[in-house]
Enzyme design. Structure first.
Site, mmCIF file in Angstrom:
data_model
loop_
_atom_site.group_PDB
_atom_site.id
_atom_site.type_symbol
_atom_site.label_atom_id
_atom_site.label_comp_id
_atom_site.label_asym_id
_atom_site.label_seq_id
_atom_site.Cartn_x
_atom_site.Cartn_y
_atom_site.Cartn_z
ATOM 1 N N HIS A 82 0.795 -1.230 0.126
ATOM 2 C CA HIS A 82 -0.036 -0.033 -0.066
ATOM 3 C C HIS A 82 0.931 1.221 -0.043
ATOM 4 O O HIS A 82 0.968 2.020 -1.123
ATOM 5 C CB HIS A 82 -0.979 -0.028 1.014
ATOM 6 C CG HIS A 82 -1.839 -1.343 1.151
ATOM 7 N ND1 HIS A 82 -2.748 -1.548 0.221
ATOM 8 C CD2 HIS A 82 -1.994 -1.973 2.166
ATOM 9 C CE1 HIS A 82 -3.453 -2.450 0.753
ATOM 10 N NE2 HIS A 82 -3.122 -3.052 1.685
HETATM 11 C C1 BDR Z 1 -3.835 1.955 4.152
HETATM 12 O O1 BDR Z 1 -4.290 1.772 5.484
HETATM 13 C C2 BDR Z 1 -3.608 1.530 6.524
HETATM 14 O O2 BDR Z 1 -3.960 0.351 7.366
HETATM 15 C C3 BDR Z 1 -2.115 1.201 5.708
HETATM 16 O O3 BDR Z 1 -1.085 1.800 6.331
HETATM 17 C C4 BDR Z 1 -2.505 1.913 4.569
HETATM 18 O O4 BDR Z 1 -1.945 3.353 4.628
HETATM 19 C C5 BDR Z 1 -4.271 0.847 3.413
HETATM 20 O O5 BDR Z 1 -5.922 0.881 3.220
#
Ligand code: BDR
Ligand code: CA
Length: 319
Positions: A243
């Protein structure tokens, strides 16, 4: 050289993205600003300080928002990021890196004003700090070089959310802030969940980093063990989705991403709060809730093999 303020809620993937930035020769980190999200603001700030102390010594850390603009803070998602927000590694700052005395939004305003036209805001948590900075000094929208966000989901491959069928975590964390940030007059690029889920670091990929990328590779391996177990139990993945590091990759190599331009709204209430919706430029019908807002670049496709190669090259010191 990209001058970056990293706005983050570390968080395992946030930590991996910090290492990526710290080790890439084309990024100059001007500061790290913390925000609630994956954990409480106390935990994400402590983790930001730990990461800076270890991988980006001397970079200032400023503590940001403890809660969204107009709702209470979400509970930490410790079954994903660990009770300590860093994959249950139990790592703690040794206290050498002091905290900047300013709140994150003031730090952002001051730093942008000190480097007009040069600063990229790389935001990978709820967007509260950015919205507060705009509220304090709306002129910064014209002084920021660009805003790159990991957040939202735009439906490619049928993916619209992770914390609900309609919302991705960073948007659900503060939908009001996100709608403000996407409506401001600064250039915004968004790498949403539907695209970040197309890039997977497999167990073998992570093991190779551990064996070949020195201290950073070992750290990435250690911090991602429980995160990988979560991905395995929840979606049967033999690895992890990439992500937050995808936002870093977009900054460094935008040619790896196909984008679609158009204004973006974020639903702020109801069962789909946090849902992101783009009106593509050229869409024929009038849409008054979108029309007149600036276009954002929304990623719709990634060359994931090249993205993974860029991350690995950076960690082994060959970027
Ligand atoms: C996003 O949400 C957080 O849990 C992660 O760090 C990332 O930024 C993914 O949906
Ligand atoms: Ca994050």
């Amino acid at each position: 050289m990209h001058k970056v303020i990293y706005d983050t809620d570390p968080g395992v993937d946030d930590a991996m993205a910090l290492v990526f930035q710290a080790l890439h020769p084309d990024i100059a980190l001007l500061g790290v600003t913390s925000v609630f999200g994956n954990s409480t603001i106390e935990t994400t700030t402590r983790n930001a300080r730990y990461l800076v102390e270890r991988f980006a010594p001397g970079v200032p850390v400023a503590q940001g928002a403890a809660a969204p603009l107009r709702r209470s803070a979400p509970a930490p998602i410790d079954w994903i990021h660990g009770r300590d927000g860093l994959g249950n590694t139990g790592l703690l700052p040794t206290g050498q890196s002091g905290l900047d005395t300013r709140p994150a939004h003031r730090f952002i305003v001051d730093t942008v004003r000190a480097h007009p036209g040069e600063v990229t805001l790389l935001a990978v948590g709820p967007l509260t700090n950015l919205a507060l900075a705009l509220d304090e000094d709306p002129e910064i929208a014209r002084l920021v070089k660009q805003v790159v966000v990991m957040g939202g989901a735009f439906g490619t491959g049928g993916v619209n959310g992770n914390v609900s069928p309609a919302a991705e975590a960073n948007m659900a964390g503060d939908p009001d802030a996100a709608d403000i940030v996407f409506g401001a007059a600064w250039p915004v690029a968004i790498v949403g969940l539907d695209v970040t889920e197309n890039t997977v670091m497999t167990t073998d990929y992570l093991a190779k980093l551990r064996d070949e990328a020195g201290e950073a590779g070992q750290f990435v391996w250690d911090v991602s063990r429980d995160y990988e177990a979560f991905h395995h139990s929840s979606v049967g993945l033999g690895g992890i989705f990439v992500h937050d590091s995808s936002a870093v990759a977009y900054l460094l190599a935008p040619q790896l991403y196909t984008t679609r331009s158009g204004p973006v709204r974020v639903l702020t209430d109801g069962i789909a709060a946090g849902h992101t919706l783009q009106k593509p430029d050229g869409f024929a019908a009038p849409a008054p809730e979108w029309d007149g807002r600036p276009s954002c670049e929304v990623c719709v496709r990634v060359d994931s093999a090249q993205m993974l190669a860029l991350y690995a090259r950076t960690l082994v010191g060959k970027a």
